[in-house]
Design an enzyme around this catalytic site. Structure first.
Site, PDB file in Angstrom:
ATOM      1  CG  ASN A   1      -0.268  -0.081   2.541  1.00 47.87           C
ATOM      2  OD1 ASN A   1       0.826   0.469   2.725  1.00 47.87           O
ATOM      3  ND2 ASN A   1      -0.883  -0.754   3.501  1.00 47.87           N
TER       4      ASN A   1
ATOM      5  CG  ASP B   1      -5.165 -10.714   3.314  1.00 46.04           C
ATOM      6  OD1 ASP B   1      -3.931 -10.745   3.276  1.00 46.04           O
ATOM      7  OD2 ASP B   1      -5.808 -10.486   4.345  1.00 46.04           O
TER       8      ASP B   1
END
Length: 232
Positions: free
Chosen positions: A123, A194
């Site tokens: 991220n 995920d």
């Protein structure tokens, strides 16, 4: 919790022969307190110390056969001691030897250990922190960051997830693709990362181009964040 996890996986038809029991560690559990559909706090129970030498050797011994039999490899690094430097390097080396796509959901402290992977999916915070840089706004600085990640780690690509701004794919050949978010509404971002790496790796294992695999993962994440809890 470990025994319960093994039973759940077996019940879904997931092979568990590679699971290793270590009596000195607990199976990680994340408990989320939710009120009015909003997560208030999360508390974790986990072991964050490095693996014992015995467990490390057991994992290293299982890698070649497991990776050869797989169609893709995901290294989901939670920074709690299991993906230590030797295990990380061995997993990447075996994946490349057997020509399997290998993807990494990274942790900042291990960033430079992910050399040569097919794709890593940090991220924004992890991308800036992993390169030891202070975050900067603007697309131009982001593009320089993504390009530097791919070059310095000699990986095929990096897919930086940007929350409500979607995601950006950076390729070794210099190609950049900015993908807008597909989420129509956001209830809970639990498991979004995920979902991204799972869908991405599944698509790559099926032979998709990087650009198409990233697009698939973006749609999948957009569906998951609209659901409450750890959704599939």
């Amino acid at each position: 919790a470990g025994r319960q996890l093994g039973k759940l996986l077996s019940g879904r038809g997931v092979g568990v022969c590679g699971l290793i029991a270590d009596q000195q560690r607990v199976t990680s559990q994340k408990s989320r307190v939710v009120a009015e559909r909003q997560q208030v706090v999360r508390y974790d129970r986990e072991t964050a110390e490095p693996l014992s030498a015995t467990s490390e050797e057991k994992i290293l011994a299982t890698l070649p056969q497991a990776i050869e039999a797989a169609q893709g490899v995901i290294l989901s690094d939670y920074g709690i001691g299991v993906l230590c430097p030797r295990v990380l390097k061995a997993a990447v080396d075996w994946a490349r030897r057997f020509k399997k796509p290998v993807t990494v959901d990274p942790k900042i402290e291990h960033f430079k250990l992910y050399r040569g992977v097919t794709c890593m999916t940090p991220n924004l915070q992890e991308a800036w922190g992993g390169m030891r840089r202070d975050p900067k706004p603007g697309l131009s600085d982001l593009e320089h960051l993504g390009d530097d990640i791919v070059k310095s780690l000699r990986c095929q690509s990096a897919l930086i997830t940007r929350g409500p701004d979607g995601m950006s794919l950076f390729k070794r050949d210099g190609g950049i693709l900015h993908i807008p978010t597909r989420a129509r509404e956001v209830f809970d971002v639990t498991g979004a990362g995920d979902t991204v790496i799972s869908a991405l790796t599944l698509a790559l294992a099926a032979g998709a181009r990087l650009e198409d695999a990233a697009a698939v993962s973006n749609y999948a994440a957009g569906i998951v964040v609209a659901k409450l809890g750890t959704a599939t």
